[in-house]
Design an enzyme around this catalytic site. Structure first.
Site, PDB file in Angstrom:
ATOM      1  N   GLN A  34       0.577  -1.143  -0.018  1.00 57.68           N
ATOM      2  CA  GLN A  34       0.038   0.116   0.112  1.00 57.68           C
ATOM      3  C   GLN A  34       0.828   1.257  -0.153  1.00 57.68           C
ATOM      4  OE1 GLN A  34      -2.551  -0.239   3.434  1.00 57.68           O
ATOM      5  NE2 GLN A  34      -3.553  -2.359   2.675  1.00 57.68           N
TER       6      GLN A  34
ATOM      7  N   HIS B  88      -1.092  -0.019   5.773  1.00 55.79           N
ATOM      8  CA  HIS B  88      -1.744   1.224   6.467  1.00 55.79           C
ATOM      9  C   HIS B  88      -0.846   2.633   6.768  1.00 55.79           C
ATOM     10  CE1 HIS B  88      -4.683  -2.128   8.493  1.00 55.79           C
ATOM     11  NE2 HIS B  88      -4.948  -1.906   7.216  1.00 55.79           N
TER      12      HIS B  88
ATOM     13  N   GLU C   5     -15.078   4.395   9.727  1.00 54.16           N
ATOM     14  CA  GLU C   5     -15.495   5.422  10.413  1.00 54.16           C
ATOM     15  C   GLU C   5     -15.282   7.225   9.850  1.00 54.16           C
ATOM     16  OE1 GLU C   5     -13.298   5.524  14.106  1.00 54.16           O
ATOM     17  OE2 GLU C   5     -14.199   3.478  14.646  1.00 54.16           O
TER      18      GLU C   5
ATOM     19  N   TYR D 177      -9.267   8.013  19.584  1.00 56.68           N
ATOM     20  CA  TYR D 177     -10.182   7.361  18.629  1.00 56.68           C
ATOM     21  C   TYR D 177     -10.518   5.876  19.081  1.00 56.68           C
ATOM     22  CZ  TYR D 177     -10.723  12.211  17.390  1.00 56.68           C
ATOM     23  OH  TYR D 177     -11.226  13.591  17.535  1.00 56.68           O
TER      24      TYR D 177
ATOM     25  N   TYR E 185     -11.313 -10.077   9.591  1.00 56.93           N
ATOM     26  CA  TYR E 185     -11.953 -10.413   8.258  1.00 56.93           C
ATOM     27  C   TYR E 185     -12.559 -11.796   8.059  1.00 56.93           C
ATOM     28  CZ  TYR E 185     -10.048  -5.997   6.437  1.00 56.93           C
ATOM     29  OH  TYR E 185      -9.645  -4.677   6.249  1.00 56.93           O
TER      30      TYR E 185
HETATM   31  C1  HEC Z   1      -7.599 -13.074   5.483  1.00 59.14           C
HETATM   32  C2  HEC Z   1      -7.944 -12.522   4.085  1.00 59.14           C
HETATM   33  C3  HEC Z   1      -8.312 -13.324   2.853  1.00 59.14           C
HETATM   34  C4  HEC Z   1      -8.744 -14.705   3.097  1.00 59.14           C
HETATM   35  C5  HEC Z   1      -9.825 -15.153   3.995  1.00 59.14           C
HETATM   36  C6  HEC Z   1      -8.744 -15.166   1.630  1.00 59.14           C
HETATM   37  N1  HEC Z   1      -7.836 -14.447   0.854  1.00 59.14           N
HETATM   38 FE1  HEC Z   1      -7.512 -14.723  -1.059  1.00 59.14          FE
HETATM   39  N2  HEC Z   1      -6.020 -12.973  -1.039  1.00 59.14           N
HETATM   40  C7  HEC Z   1      -6.056 -12.183  -0.244  1.00 59.14           C
HETATM   41  C8  HEC Z   1      -5.006 -11.445  -0.418  1.00 59.14           C
HETATM   42  C9  HEC Z   1      -4.629 -10.161   0.561  1.00 59.14           C
HETATM   43  C10 HEC Z   1      -4.638 -11.631  -1.700  1.00 59.14           C
HETATM   44  C11 HEC Z   1      -3.519 -10.778  -2.694  1.00 59.14           C
HETATM   45  C12 HEC Z   1      -2.326 -11.500  -2.437  1.00 59.14           C
HETATM   46  C13 HEC Z   1      -1.096 -10.688  -3.289  1.00 59.14           C
HETATM   47  O1  HEC Z   1      -1.327  -9.303  -3.094  1.00 59.14           O
HETATM   48  O2  HEC Z   1      -0.275 -11.365  -3.824  1.00 59.14           O
HETATM   49  C14 HEC Z   1      -5.318 -12.754  -2.057  1.00 59.14           C
HETATM   50  C15 HEC Z   1      -5.105 -13.308  -3.381  1.00 59.14           C
HETATM   51  C16 HEC Z   1      -6.090 -14.378  -3.684  1.00 59.14           C
HETATM   52  C17 HEC Z   1      -6.042 -14.880  -5.046  1.00 59.14           C
HETATM   53  C18 HEC Z   1      -5.079 -14.391  -6.271  1.00 59.14           C
HETATM   54  C19 HEC Z   1      -5.486 -13.207  -7.035  1.00 59.14           C
HETATM   55  C20 HEC Z   1      -4.992 -12.831  -7.963  1.00 59.14           C
HETATM   56  O3  HEC Z   1      -5.403 -11.711  -8.504  1.00 59.14           O
HETATM   57  O4  HEC Z   1      -4.115 -13.459  -8.525  1.00 59.14           O
HETATM   58  C21 HEC Z   1      -6.904 -15.872  -5.244  1.00 59.14           C
HETATM   59  C22 HEC Z   1      -7.184 -16.588  -6.465  1.00 59.14           C
HETATM   60  C23 HEC Z   1      -7.475 -15.970  -3.744  1.00 59.14           C
HETATM   61  N3  HEC Z   1      -6.879 -14.900  -3.033  1.00 59.14           N
HETATM   62  C24 HEC Z   1      -8.347 -16.775  -3.582  1.00 59.14           C
HETATM   63  C25 HEC Z   1      -8.945 -17.194  -2.310  1.00 59.14           C
HETATM   64  C26 HEC Z   1     -10.071 -18.016  -1.880  1.00 59.14           C
HETATM   65  C27 HEC Z   1     -10.594 -18.928  -2.950  1.00 59.14           C
HETATM   66  C28 HEC Z   1     -10.225 -17.855  -0.708  1.00 59.14           C
HETATM   67  C29 HEC Z   1     -11.138 -18.759   0.400  1.00 59.14           C
HETATM   68  C30 HEC Z   1     -10.987 -20.046   0.176  1.00 59.14           C
HETATM   69  C31 HEC Z   1      -9.504 -16.781  -0.151  1.00 59.14           C
HETATM   70  N4  HEC Z   1      -8.641 -16.192  -1.191  1.00 59.14           N
HETATM   71  C32 HEC Z   1      -9.450 -16.325   1.054  1.00 59.14           C
HETATM   72  C33 HEC Z   1      -6.600 -12.474   1.152  1.00 59.14           C
HETATM   73  C34 HEC Z   1      -7.450 -13.482   1.508  1.00 59.14           C
END
Ligand code: HEC
Length: 478
Positions: free
Chosen positions: A177, A247, A339, A349, A360
């Site tokens: 970020q 952040h 907020e 705050y 999440y």
């Molecule tokens: C706690 C938060 C969180 C959860 C829960 C989560 N993800 Fe993610 N996911 C992320 C984040 C953050 C990224 C970006 C990673 C990066 O920047 O490389 C991501 C990336 C991905 C990507 C790659 C996207 C891309 O553009 O290439 C996929 C596919 C994905 N998630 C699928 C899932 C699936 C399916 C689930 C549930 C089974 C899941 N995620 C649950 C946070 C989460």
């Protein structure tokens, strides 16, 4: 038009649901929606239905991402939590949803009309920048400055669509970020051409295993196409630098004596309550970087002297009310905890001790929403809209919106109008929906309203153009 588009959007999306394996969607809603959004639109996690893949997009590659996660970016690994079959189903669900998603063309019809309580308008595309634009600030009726987060570029643009790059900007730490963040003009900019920039700065320390940094504030003067007299008027010692890419804040508000800016807690929640740390705070300094002698914690040993308020999670909106002079912020909260705050000297705050948000994954973070000595938000958003930049309306052209606050929402893809009277929200209206992630809003000195939207990782700048009911001209709805 607006409603038609909305229906098209829904039907295309539910089409995706019907043709995907039903279990895939159930797994998705239970395990993934908390981060990636109930409609795969993104949030803490990536948008899964836009044209952008951060990782490879073959079904096998998606399966690998889900199995192994992207741990350092916050995507958990599911190889032990889900069966191989469930992972395959949810990967297929994502693939089908993405290919069936007909955005952007369908609801980005340039004649789309938005109907609101007082006005009808459409969005006129002014410019498309190559990547995400974090902030826009107007210099006069036609010219503006815009910051491009990841490249660190500062653009000097004109609403005729032309723009040029201003060189001499600081080297930014483009970590997640982080990058080039806000830009603000000195209030005497017309005479002195001085600007302020907020950016993520890397501290350089050869003993560290990994990069570390913090939000910094930079001051310079524009001379032709370059910045001169550059200096950091705020940056932290190595002791306060952090490896996190999250952040950073950081919005700026300058007046004739002070510069206010925000720094998010950088993902280290307890730091927001720790007065010895600069993160999780709103700060106040003089325009040369010196510390005002009446800052609330200047006399407290070991406190970080520039702190103005604390207990702030990630304030990404900051603006001064044109009439009352009050300082207002939006704080990007956890899930369900965005907020709007009225910012006053020395106050706490509450983050992370009190919040309306939750983790999440849906588990509760704390059951406390109130505590003595901690401020309540004036408004909070459940579900979150992922608040970013704000501005107040001040001008003649949209007179029924005089002094109203515009609030942007990124994951919810919204621009809202919030009318605040005596520190209370008395009216609120959705102005723009489903046009892309709205990251900033700016009212120009001529009273025109502009928004900056990220779509397909590009920065789209739009002007709100007022229409009468038959579709043209500038008339108010009586
Ligand atoms: C706690 C938060 C969180 C959860 C829960 C989560 N993800 Fe993610 N996911 C992320 C984040 C953050 C990224 C970006 C990673 C990066 O920047 O490389 C991501 C990336 C991905 C990507 C790659 C996207 C891309 O553009 O290439 C996929 C596919 C994905 N998630 C699928 C899932 C699936 C399916 C689930 C549930 C089974 C899941 N995620 C649950 C946070 C989460």
């Amino acid at each position: 038009m607006k409603y038609l588009s909305f229906i098209l959007f829904c039907s295309s999306w539910s089409g995706a649901v019907f043709s995907a394996p039903p279990n895939g969607e159930q797994v998705y809603q239970q395990y993934c929606a908390g981060c990636h959004g109930p409609q795969l639109q993104g949030g803490l996690g990536a948008n899964l239905i836009d044209d952008v893949w951060l990782h490879e997009d073959s079904e096998q590659a998606i399966i690998e991402t889900i199995r192994n996660g992207v741990i350092d970016k916050g995507m958990p690994a599911f190889k032990t939590g889900l069966t191989q079959e469930q992972i395959k189903q949810v990967a297929q669900f994502i693939k089908v949803s993405k290919s069936a998603n007909t955005t952007p063309e369908v609801f980005l019809d340039k004649n789309q009309i938005f109907t609101t309580k007082h006005y009808q308008f459409n969005l006129k595309l002014i410019n498309v920048f190559d990547s995400l634009i974090w902030a826009i600030t107007f210099i006069n009726a036609n010219e503006y400055l815009a910051t491009e987060r990841d490249t660190g570029n500062l653009y000097y643009g004109n609403i005729d669509g032309s723009y040029r790059i201003i060189t001499g900007t600081p080297k930014v730490w483009n970590n997640d970020q982080g990058g080039l963040l806000d830009v603000a003009l000195d209030i005497n900019f017309a005479n002195n051409q001085i600007i302020y920039l907020a950016y993520a700065k890397e501290n350089i320390n050869s003993t560290w295993q990994q990069a570390q940094g913090m939000t910094a504030i930079f001051k310079a003067r524009i001379e032709g196409n370059k910045l001169v007299d550059q200096q950091d008027i705020f940056s932290v010692d190595d002791t306060f630098a952090l490896p996190s890419g999250r952040h950073f804040g950081s919005r700026l508000v300058a007046d004739n004596n002070y510069l206010y800016f925000s720094i998010g807690e950088r993902g280290i929640r307890p730091d927001a309550q720790d007065l010895t740390k600069p993160n999780g705070k709103i700060h106040r300094i003089h325009l040369d970087g010196s510390i005002p002698s009446d800052n609330p914690f200047v006399n407290q040993a070991s406190a970080y002297k520039s702190i103005w308020t604390y207990g702030n999670r990630n304030p990404q909106g900051l603006a001064r009310h044109p009439n009352t002079g009050e300082l207002w912020s939006t704080e990007h909260g956890p899930k369900g905890g965005d907020e709007i705050n009225l910012i006053s000297k020395g106050l706490n705050y509450g983050w992370p001790v009190i919040t309306y948000g939750m983790n999440y994954d849906g588990t509760s973070m704390t059951n406390k929403t109130h505590m003595p000595g901690m401020e309540q938000p004036i408004r909070y958003y459940v579900p979150s809209i992922a608040t970013s930049g704000i501005d107040f309306y001040n001008g003649d052209k949209w007179s029924k919106w005089q002094n109203n606050m515009f609030v942007t929402g990124m994951s919810a893809q919204e621009l809202r109008r919030v009318k605040i009277v005596n520190k209370q929200v008395v009216e609120e209206e959705l102005l723009v929906k489903n046009f892309g992630r709205v990251r900033d809003v700016a009212v120009s000195p001529s009273g025109d309203i502009y928004i900056m939207i990220t779509r397909d990782h590009k920065g789209h700048m739009y002007k709100l153009e007022k229409l009468n009911k038959s579709g043209n001209n500038q008339q108010e709805i009586p």
